[in-house]
Scaffold this motif. Structure first.
Motif, short mmCIF file in Angstrom:
data_model
loop_
_atom_site.label_atom_id
_atom_site.label_comp_id
_atom_site.label_asym_id
_atom_site.label_seq_id
_atom_site.Cartn_x
_atom_site.Cartn_y
_atom_site.Cartn_z
N GLU A 68 0.53 -1.71 -0.09
CA GLU A 68 0.04 0.21 -0.17
C GLU A 68 0.95 1.37 -0.46
OE1 GLU A 68 -2.69 -2.96 3.15
OE2 GLU A 68 -1.53 -0.88 3.48
N GLU A 69 -0.02 2.27 -1.30
CA GLU A 69 1.29 3.12 -0.99
C GLU A 69 0.65 4.83 -0.24
OE1 GLU A 69 2.86 0.57 -2.71
OE2 GLU A 69 0.88 1.23 -4.08
N TYR A 70 0.92 5.96 0.58
CA TYR A 70 -0.14 6.58 0.77
C TYR A 70 0.93 7.77 0.77
CZ TYR A 70 -2.38 2.69 3.92
OH TYR A 70 -2.95 1.97 4.24
N ASP A 71 -0.08 9.06 0.42
CA ASP A 71 0.02 9.90 -0.29
C ASP A 71 0.47 11.77 0.80
OD1 ASP A 71 -1.97 11.06 1.24
OD2 ASP A 71 -2.96 11.79 -0.99
N ALA A 72 0.37 12.30 1.24
CA ALA A 72 1.34 13.69 1.96
C ALA A 72 0.64 13.59 3.04
CB ALA A 72 1.96 14.60 1.03
N GLU A 73 -1.24 13.70 3.13
CA GLU A 73 -2.00 13.83 3.61
C GLU A 73 -2.35 12.35 4.21
OE1 GLU A 73 -2.40 14.76 0.35
OE2 GLU A 73 -0.93 16.82 1.02
N GLY A 74 -1.62 11.29 4.60
CA GLY A 74 -2.16 10.30 5.02
C GLY A 74 -3.48 9.31 4.43
N ASN A 75 -3.50 10.38 2.79
CA ASN A 75 -4.20 9.15 2.66
C ASN A 75 -3.95 7.95 1.34
OD1 ASN A 75 -6.56 10.81 3.56
ND2 ASN A 75 -5.70 12.21 1.52
N LEU A 76 -4.59 6.76 1.45
CA LEU A 76 -4.30 5.38 0.61
C LEU A 76 -4.00 6.09 -0.29
CD1 LEU A 76 -3.91 2.64 0.60
CD2 LEU A 76 -5.91 2.08 0.48
N TRP A 77 -3.59 5.53 -1.51
CA TRP A 77 -3.08 5.88 -3.28
C TRP A 77 -3.37 5.20 -4.13
CZ3 TRP A 77 1.54 9.74 -4.59
CH2 TRP A 77 1.73 9.97 -5.87
N ARG A 78 -2.17 4.51 -3.47
CA ARG A 78 -2.00 3.21 -4.54
C ARG A 78 -1.99 1.63 -3.57
NH1 ARG A 78 1.49 6.24 -8.27
NH2 ARG A 78 0.32 7.71 -9.98
N VAL A 79 -2.49 0.59 -4.15
CA VAL A 79 -2.79 -0.29 -4.16
C VAL A 79 -1.57 -1.31 -4.80
CG1 VAL A 79 -3.73 -3.55 -3.18
CG2 VAL A 79 -4.75 -0.29 -2.87
N SER A 80 -0.68 -2.30 -4.52
CA SER A 80 -0.04 -2.96 -5.53
C SER A 80 -0.18 -4.53 -5.74
CB SER A 80 1.46 -2.37 -5.52
OG SER A 80 1.64 -0.94 -6.41
N GLU A 81 -0.24 -5.28 -6.35
CA GLU A 81 -0.15 -6.43 -5.77
C GLU A 81 0.87 -7.46 -7.00
OE1 GLU A 81 -4.60 -8.09 -5.46
OE2 GLU A 81 -3.77 -8.19 -7.61
N ALA A 82 1.23 -8.57 -6.39
CA ALA A 82 2.56 -9.15 -7.48
C ALA A 82 1.90 -10.80 -6.62
CB ALA A 82 3.57 -9.25 -6.69
N HIS A 83 1.25 -11.45 -8.35
CA HIS A 83 0.72 -12.14 -8.63
C HIS A 83 1.87 -13.42 -8.88
CE1 HIS A 83 -3.53 -11.36 -8.23
NE2 HIS A 83 -3.20 -10.57 -8.33
N ASN A 84 1.85 -14.88 -8.48
CA ASN A 84 3.36 -15.23 -8.50
C ASN A 84 2.53 -16.90 -9.03
OD1 ASN A 84 6.43 -13.01 -7.35
ND2 ASN A 84 3.36 -13.21 -6.08
N ILE A 85 4.17 -17.88 -9.94
CA ILE A 85 4.21 -18.85 -9.66
C ILE A 85 5.12 -19.30 -9.33
CG2 ILE A 85 2.14 -18.47 -11.33
CD1 ILE A 85 4.72 -19.61 -12.91
N SER A 86 5.02 -20.42 -8.84
CA SER A 86 5.97 -21.17 -8.95
C SER A 86 7.14 -22.10 -10.28
CB SER A 86 6.29 -23.04 -7.69
OG SER A 86 6.38 -22.11 -6.52
N TYR A 87 8.05 -21.51 -10.91
CA TYR A 87 8.77 -21.60 -11.67
C TYR A 87 8.94 -23.32 -11.95
CZ TYR A 87 7.26 -17.37 -13.52
OH TYR A 87 6.69 -16.03 -13.60
N TYR A 88 9.16 -23.92 -13.38
CA TYR A 88 8.82 -25.49 -13.24
C TYR A 88 10.94 -25.97 -13.66
CZ TYR A 88 4.27 -25.54 -12.57
OH TYR A 88 2.97 -25.64 -12.26
N SER A 89 11.46 -25.30 -14.74
CA SER A 89 12.69 -25.58 -15.42
C SER A 89 13.82 -24.83 -14.53
CB SER A 89 12.90 -24.86 -16.37
OG SER A 89 12.41 -23.43 -16.85
N GLU A 90 13.63 -23.78 -13.58
CA GLU A 90 14.55 -23.66 -12.29
C GLU A 90 13.55 -23.70 -11.37
OE1 GLU A 90 17.31 -22.01 -10.26
OE2 GLU A 90 17.58 -23.49 -11.79
#
Length: 452
Positions: free
Chosen positions: A378-400
């Motif tokens: 979560e990323e907040y602005d200078a006024e303390g408001n929630l500005w942005r929300v980030s996600e990482a969608h992951n997997i386990s890879y197979y060849s490595e």
């Protein structure tokens, strides 16, 4: 590269003033592989059984997958246990991040979270587990936090004592020795229309090479070259990055070749709050890979662990038949393709230091205990408001055996738009052994490639 890119006198990851923080004791390190997994996660499940015991992760590919193919879903029979919506969010609030609550409340009913059985699939090669044990006994975070020493290959602090150690675990986590891939990014308009930008990415992880020594890698974590394929207006643009570990003493080196000017130029500002190229000002450079670069602009606090519903095992998003049109929707991605599971995460809060300029005043990171991958933030602005929300969608890879992102996005709650990276559109499987040579990541090599 195979000889670890010896380049003058190595910086050995430090050059900092002050005393190093204490290492873990031998008794603490002996917990790795016992009640803790080799990477430092709790081996046991939780009391209710909704988080199972870690039993080695997805260390071998599922039946039906062949080398060279895009990863297939190892759990095709799994169905969602329940779906979290804006209408029932109150039932699950204690297992949701503030960012996900905000997304549910703002974009419901189209934004929902299908929750599946928890599968602790994160796995790494055995030689990486060995380095976790060695790093636990030797790695030291210096008191100004700009770097670490006496560590190699993977995360330095499998038994972290503060928030900065957890963030370094993410920055230095094992992602293989090298990788070549093609993917697309986009910044959809409010109506869902978009124009993808397609890039080829070549990574060489100097820090993670087998047999690498601190004195041989010249303060480099990795080398990265990107080549823009589409659209035609950007095609031929090349970016070269030398990612340094101590970026305060030895800043990140970056060059950019613009096909319009036909010149390769240094990019001294490719760091911190600078807009990520081709992100329509929806993401900063230090949000690439969820967080990267020098941590010196924030004070970091470890808030402890929580059990949260987080993106995990995103094989539906990664599937070889999934196209960008299947993923992109107005305001957010197609949540029917997502998978959330209950996992234990380290919670780290970053507060901007006094006198420092950055667009984000406060940031909160949720870091997977099984892989040290940031799963959400979560990323907040200078006024303390929630500005942005980030996600990482992951997997386990197979060849490595690597647990890594297949798709990332940052949602801007003010602009009601988002940035997404990792759209595959039928591109080939990631190549974890492209066989790069040592002269492929120099400025002169990038200049020659641009002129071809």
């Amino acid at each position: 590269m195979r000889s670890h890119i010896v380049a003058g006198v190595a910086l050995v990851f430090l050059g900092f003033s002050g005393q190093a923080l204490s290492k873990v004791t031998t008794a603490e390190a002996q917990r790795l592989g016992d009640d803790l997994t080799p990477v430092g996660a709790e081996r046991a499940g939780n009391r209710s059984g909704s988080i199972p015991e870690w039993t080695g992760g997805l260390a071998t590919p599922p039946d039906g997958w062949r080398e060279g193919q895009v990863e297939i879903d190892p759990f095709p029979e799994d169905e969602a246990l329940f779906v979290i919506t804006a209408d029932n969010v109150h039932l699950y609030r204690d297992k949701l991040s503030d960012g996900h609550i905000a997304m549910l409340e703002k974009y419901g009913p189209d934004f929902f979270m299908p929750v599946y059985q928890t599968r602790r699939t994160a796995a790494f090669p055995e030689h990486v587990y060995d380095k976790f044990r060695e790093n636990a006994l030797t790695a030291q975070l210096l008191d100004n936090g700009n770097g670490v020493r006496d560590t190699i290959m993977t995360s330095p602090f499998p038994i972290p004592k503060d928030g900065l150690e957890v963030i370094w675990n993410h920055i230095l986590r094992y992602r293989g020795e090298e990788i070549s891939l093609r993917s697309a990014s986009a910044t959809p308009q409010r109506d869902g229309s978009y124009n993808p930008v397609v890039n080829d990415y070549d990574y060489f992880f100097a820090y993670s090479q087998k047999g690498a020594e601190l004195a041989e890698i010249d303060n480099k974590i990795f080398y990265l070259k990107t080549d823009t394929i589409a659209p035609s207006s950007l095609a031929g643009t090349i970016t070269l990055v030398h990612e340094t570990l101590d970026q305060v003493r030895s800043p990140r080196l970056a060059w950019r070749y613009d096909s319009g000017s036909r010149r390769l130029r240094r990019s001294p500002n490719l760091a911190y709050e600078t807009d990520l190229p081709n992100s329509s000002s929806l993401r900063s450079v230090d949000q690439k890979d969820m967080y990267n670069g020098a941590p010196n602009q924030y004070d970091w606090e470890l808030k402890g662990k929580r059990e949260l519903f987080v993106p995990y095992n995103a094989y539906k998003l990664h599937g070889p038949q999934v196209e960008a049109d299947d993923v992109i929707r107005p305001g957010h991605i197609n949540q029917a393709l997502t998978r959330y599971e209950l996992h234990r995460v380290w919670v780290v809060e970053a507060k901007r230091r006094t006198g420092i300029s950055h667009i984000y005043d406060r940031r909160v990171f949720y870091v997977d205990e099984d892989s040290w991958q940031i799963l959400a933030s979560e990323e907040y602005d200078a006024e303390g408001n929630l500005w942005r929300v980030s996600e990482a969608h992951n997997i386990s890879y197979y060849s490595e055996p690597v647990f890594w992102t297949t798709m990332e996005m940052t949602y801007d709650l003010k602009a009601e738009r988002y940035y997404i990276d990792g759209l595959d559109d039928g591109f080939p499987a990631y190549d974890f052994s492209p066989g790069f040579r040592g002269n492929e990541f120099t400025a002169s090599a990038a200049r020659r490639a641009a002129r071809r």
